[in-house]
Motif scaffolding. Structure first.
Motif, mmCIF file in Angstrom:
data_model
loop_
_atom_site.group_PDB
_atom_site.id
_atom_site.type_symbol
_atom_site.label_atom_id
_atom_site.label_comp_id
_atom_site.label_asym_id
_atom_site.label_seq_id
_atom_site.Cartn_x
_atom_site.Cartn_y
_atom_site.Cartn_z
ATOM 1 N N SER A 202 0.868 -1.225 0.012
ATOM 2 C CA SER A 202 0.077 -0.200 -0.141
ATOM 3 C C SER A 202 0.875 1.216 0.059
ATOM 4 O O SER A 202 0.270 2.297 0.185
ATOM 5 N N GLY A 203 2.247 0.981 -0.036
ATOM 6 C CA GLY A 203 3.075 2.124 -0.096
ATOM 7 C C GLY A 203 3.714 2.643 0.753
ATOM 8 O O GLY A 203 4.582 3.599 0.904
ATOM 9 N N LYS A 204 3.488 1.822 2.068
ATOM 10 C CA LYS A 204 4.256 2.048 3.240
ATOM 11 C C LYS A 204 5.637 1.741 3.048
ATOM 12 O O LYS A 204 5.896 0.945 2.303
ATOM 13 N N LYS A 205 6.606 2.274 4.018
ATOM 14 C CA LYS A 205 7.900 1.682 3.978
ATOM 15 C C LYS A 205 8.474 1.346 5.259
ATOM 16 O O LYS A 205 9.487 0.996 5.463
ATOM 17 N N GLU A 206 7.296 1.066 6.251
ATOM 18 C CA GLU A 206 7.827 0.599 7.512
ATOM 19 C C GLU A 206 6.725 -0.278 7.904
ATOM 20 O O GLU A 206 5.510 0.117 7.639
ATOM 21 N N ASN A 207 6.872 -0.921 8.988
ATOM 22 C CA ASN A 207 5.876 -1.590 9.715
ATOM 23 C C ASN A 207 6.268 -2.027 11.294
ATOM 24 O O ASN A 207 7.215 -2.134 11.546
ATOM 25 N N TYR B 62 11.950 0.120 9.564
ATOM 26 C CA TYR B 62 11.736 0.466 8.170
ATOM 27 C C TYR B 62 12.482 -0.889 7.305
ATOM 28 O O TYR B 62 13.152 -1.567 7.496
ATOM 29 N N PRO C 217 14.592 4.447 3.674
ATOM 30 C CA PRO C 217 13.702 4.902 2.679
ATOM 31 C C PRO C 217 13.806 6.495 2.509
ATOM 32 O O PRO C 217 14.295 7.198 3.744
ATOM 33 N N LYS C 218 13.732 7.158 1.593
ATOM 34 C CA LYS C 218 13.905 8.467 1.236
ATOM 35 C C LYS C 218 13.074 9.375 2.264
ATOM 36 O O LYS C 218 12.004 9.019 2.517
ATOM 37 N N ASN C 219 13.768 10.500 3.000
ATOM 38 C CA ASN C 219 13.068 11.269 3.734
ATOM 39 C C ASN C 219 12.631 10.673 5.092
ATOM 40 O O ASN C 219 11.559 11.172 5.920
ATOM 41 N N PRO D 67 11.549 9.812 8.644
ATOM 42 C CA PRO D 67 11.387 10.628 9.495
ATOM 43 C C PRO D 67 12.020 10.174 10.879
ATOM 44 O O PRO D 67 11.285 10.081 11.991
#
Lengths: 372, 465
Positions: A85-90, A94, A147-149, A151
């Motif tokens: 779904s586009g997430k880069k973490e869970n 990351y 992942p880019k940016n 946080p």
């Protein structure tokens, strides 16, 4: 046609909820989840008291979720859906290809200053020299994989604050030593620890500050002890398709060192590498047998004595330090809840090393014991 | 208990349905009554007593009012007043006592201790629901329910017990006595339930995390883009959370042979605030219209009186949403726009549809910021950033990260807020639909189960109400 469609709708639904309901009862409950590395809730015992104070229902609810059939696979599926779904973490980790990196949260400058002041207080109070080392976590050294940016807070800022505030102890520059080798396998890809190779580079930085001469890498006999180590970030993230890590040892366990472990009740002799852990999930604990309030190593070498105020990073580091000291004690403030300076005075240590990974240093609740 | 939990889906629901369909029809209300109490008492068993008390009170009041309504109107009225006061007192005590105590204690010399009682789940919903019964009986809109079990089943009916729709007694009275469970109804109930489950688990919980990221951000950290992302995320979260819950309730009702009224009708496509509130939480709006606004005189007593009535209704609507002055403010905020529209704006909006859409969405999204922020200062931080006047500027790296992480879900949620998806699906050939519906149901069930098994994050927003 309409009727057949309705039957299909009702059947899919009823079979799905019915089948898992039956399976839930049919599949035996498990005690412990290897994947999650935690004990699972067992069926709670019914009592009217537990019912009315809410304990029964809340435990029962955890029980149904913990013991749900094929729980591990559902968790992996959820992690995959998140990425799809586009997430880069869970769950706070990351996904970085073959590497999983934990999120880091900076607690703020005041909090860091307060923590470093405990180290200052220790160094001012005792006569022996105090060395202070903060080990960057894998998320900092491998930040380019994030992942880019992403946080996640920068650990370098915390390091700079801490070393700036530190005034009575000698700071060890571990970040440069590790950063220079960032392309090597110095952190596990699925765990929050450094590898034995990472620990070796940490050892060279410690030697430099202490004025010792480190052994060259070529002097060691590297042994692979496990190729299927799935660490803590692997567990928490649900990214269970990421390939497991390899654990190596550099310093052989030839029996010269004798280790006594105080677990709070009794003293036990432990080996340098407790290979029984290699059969379990928690394979990193093979180094010195994992967390314990206090361990004392008679190294069998000549030299001064050293006290390490540790987190688990020190366990894979200790084997490298053996040849330089006659005795090394490792104390863990999370479990060793009494005066540190009394213990130092009693045993007359020649040097003290306060060594923490940045994430542990910024979350440990017992650092104040340093100043007592 | 909540619908979107492993416990409900894989234990409570299969057992409830199995027994419901195995026992003879006359036992079905008894069974429902029993499992309703289990459902209700699951979170806070003590409050079962409160629910039973509420059932008894309104049951007896209904009997008394029914007995006297045709012979002694005055007596019937007296019973109705006492009953309404008792119901409201119960709601006030559990929900608003602490707010009142804190507020009055701000006056020097006054010190009322707060009680810190946990709010009985769904009390705002079921108080309104039960109160409607004696009123309907008094007005002659509903017949007296002499069967205690049937009445109890109405009050505690688990599908809509916790978060609505608010079912008025007169809408459901006939179904308590006689309803028909058919395959057709059951299958449509399943579909509706699954739609609700997907809204709640796959969309609302997901975008809710985005709001949480920004909700407490300091002024120096909240950018223009971040504030808008958060506000849009919450607007979508509350819609999908709440309407998803209503969908699940309506679906479960159908599985048991009930037909509830609709509660949401694509509110975000509205062209005016007036229209928005006709499409948002319709059962609450209807309730306030029938039991407060119209009895106060509605629009029949001249314009000034109508304005006052609107203010009263919206102050109450705001406070109904939570025991905090921010909710009162939120209610009055809507009253302002509704009065404006009544006076002149609606006529203009009728001719400018595009502007109407933009204006309505702006009012709604800003409204949700007021609604959800607990402090006025943080609301102002948000509005400042949303106007592009915040100290953090237009956009930061983390905003781009969250945009790319949540972008696909946000887009899907926006699309799902429009009726277009449903319309497109209806255009498919019947055969395709017949095959794809069970497949979609299986897919939603599977993915939702994965999220629920994993869920450490599964708060139900409407628990506060």
């Amino acid at each position: 046609m309409k009727k057949a469609a309705n039957i299909a709708v009702a059947a899919v639904f009823l079979i799905f909820i019915g089948a898992f309901s039956v399976l839930h009862f049919a599949v035996p409950d498990r005690e412990f989840s290897e994947q999650e590395n935690r004990y699972q809730q067992q069926a709670p015992e019914f009592s009217f008291r537990a019912l009315f104070d809410g304990a029964f229902t809340s435990k029962f609810e955890t029980y149904t979720t913990d013991q749900f059939p094929f729980r591990d696979r559902w968790i992996t599926m959820k992690a995959r859906c998140e990425l799809l779904s586009g997430k880069k973490e869970n769950n706070g980790a990351y996904y970085c290809g073959d590497t999983i990196l934990a999120d880091y949260e900076n607690p703020g400058r005041d909090d860091i200053d307060r923590r470093v002041d405990y180290v200052n207080a220790l160094a001012e109070k005792i006569d022996a020299p105090v060395y202070f080392g903060l080990i960057p976590g894998p998320t900092m050294i491998n930040a380019s994989l994030l992942p880019k940016n992403a946080p996640t807070d920068d650990q370098q800022t915390v390091l700079d604050w801490a070393y700036h505030r530190s005034r009575a102890a000698a700071n060890i520059d571990l970040a440069s030593a590790l950063g220079a080798h960032r392309d090597e396998y110095i952190y596990y890809r699925t765990d929050h620890h450094w590898t034995s190779l990472g620990a070796y580079y940490g050892y060279t930085a410690i030697c430099e500050t202490m004025g010792l001469t480190p052994s060259p890498l070529s002097a060691y006999d590297r042994q692979t002890v496990s190729e299927d180590f799935c660490g803590t970030t692997w567990s928490s993230s649900g990214f269970t398709w990421v390939a497991p890590d390899t654990i190596e040892t550099f310093v052989p366990d030839d029996g010269t060192a004798s280790i006594t472990l105080f677990n709070g009740r009794e003293q036990l002799a432990t080996p340098l590498y407790d290979t029984s852990y290699l059969e379990k999930k928690d394979k990193y604990s093979m180094f010195l047998g994992g967390n314990a309030p206090l361990r004392s190593i008679e190294t069998g070498h000549d030299g001064p004595s050293l006290l390490i105020v540790r987190d688990s990073y020190s366990d894979s580091l200790a084997p490298f330090l053996l040849e330089h000291f006659s005795r090394i004690d490792l104390v863990d403030l999370r479990y060793y809840a009494s005066s540190l300076s009394a213990y130092i005075a009693e045993n007359g240590f020649d040097a003290v090393l306060v060594l923490y990974s940045v994430p542990n240093f910024t979350t440990d609740l017992n650092l104040f014991l340093l100043s007592l | 208990m909540v619908f979107s939990s492993i416990l409900f889906l894989f234990l409570y629901l299969p057992v409830t349905l199995a027994v419901y369909y195995l026992v003879p029809a006359r036992w079905r209300n008894v069974w429902l009554f029993a499992v309703n109490l289990v459902f209700y008492g699951w979170g806070e068993p003590v409050y079962i007593l409160l629910m039973v008390f509420s059932i008894c009170l309104n049951y007896v009041s209904g009997l008394l009012i029914g007995k006297h309504r045709d012979t002694d109107r005055k007596k019937a009225r007296r019973v109705l007043v006492v009953n309404t006061v008792l119901n409201l007192a119960m709601l006030f005590f559990f929900k608003y006592f602490d707010l009142m105590a804190r507020t009055l204690s701000a006056i020097p010399g006054v010190d009322i201790p707060t009680l810190g009682l946990s709010l009985p789940i769904g009390i705002s919903f079921y108080t309104f629901q039960t109160m409607s019964y004696p009123i309907d009986v008094y007005r002659g809109d509903g017949h007296v329910q002499r069967n205690f079990i049937k009445f109890g089943t109405f009050v505690a009916l688990f599908p809509q017990l916790i978060a609505g729709p608010i079912v008025r007694y007169k809408d459901i009275a006939a179904q308590l006595d006689e309803r028909h469970e058919t395959l057709d109804k059951f299958a449509s109930g399943v579909q509706r339930f699954i739609v609700g489950l997907a809204k709640k688990v796959l969309i609302a919980n997901n975008v809710g995390m985005l709001w949480d990221v920004y909700a407490d951000a300091a002024p120096g950290q909240l950018t223009f883009m971040g504030a808008w992302l958060a506000a849009i995320a919450f607007s979508l979260q509350i819609y999908f959370d709440f309407s998803g819950y209503s969908d699940m309730a309506i679906g479960l009702g159908r599985m048991l042979g009930f037909e509830f009224l609709e509660n949401f009708n694509y509110p975000y496509i509205s062209k005016s605030v007036t229209e928005f509130w006709r499409r948002w939480h319709m059962s609450l709006g209807t309730w306030f219209r029938d039991y407060v606004y119209i009895p106060l005189g509605g629009s029949r007593k001249g314009l000034p009186r109508q304005m006052l009535n609107l203010l009263i209704v919206w102050a109450l609507t705001g406070l109904w949403h939570g025991a905090s002055w921010t909710f009162l403010f939120w209610g009055l905020y809507y009253a302002f726009f509704l009065i404006l529209e009544k006076l002149f704006l609606l006529r203009w909006l009728d001719r400018h549809h595009a502007a109407g859409h933009v204006y309505t969405l702006l009012v709604a999204v800003s409204g949700w910021v007021i609604f959800q922020q607990t402090s006025v200062s943080q609301t102002l931080v948000f509005f400042q950033a949303m106007c592009g006047l915040g100290p953090a500027g237009f956009c930061a790296g983390q905003d781009l990260y969250y945009l790319s992480s949540f972008g696909p879900v946000l887009l899907a949620a926006c699309f799902a807020s429009l009726p277009a998806g449903k319309a497109l699906f209806a255009k498919l050939p019947e055969k395709v639909r017949a095959v794809s519906v069970p497949v979609l149901i299986l897919a939603v069930l599977t993915v939702s189960t994965a999220y629920l098994v994993d869920s450490t994050y599964n708060p139900f927003l409407y628990f506060k109400f």
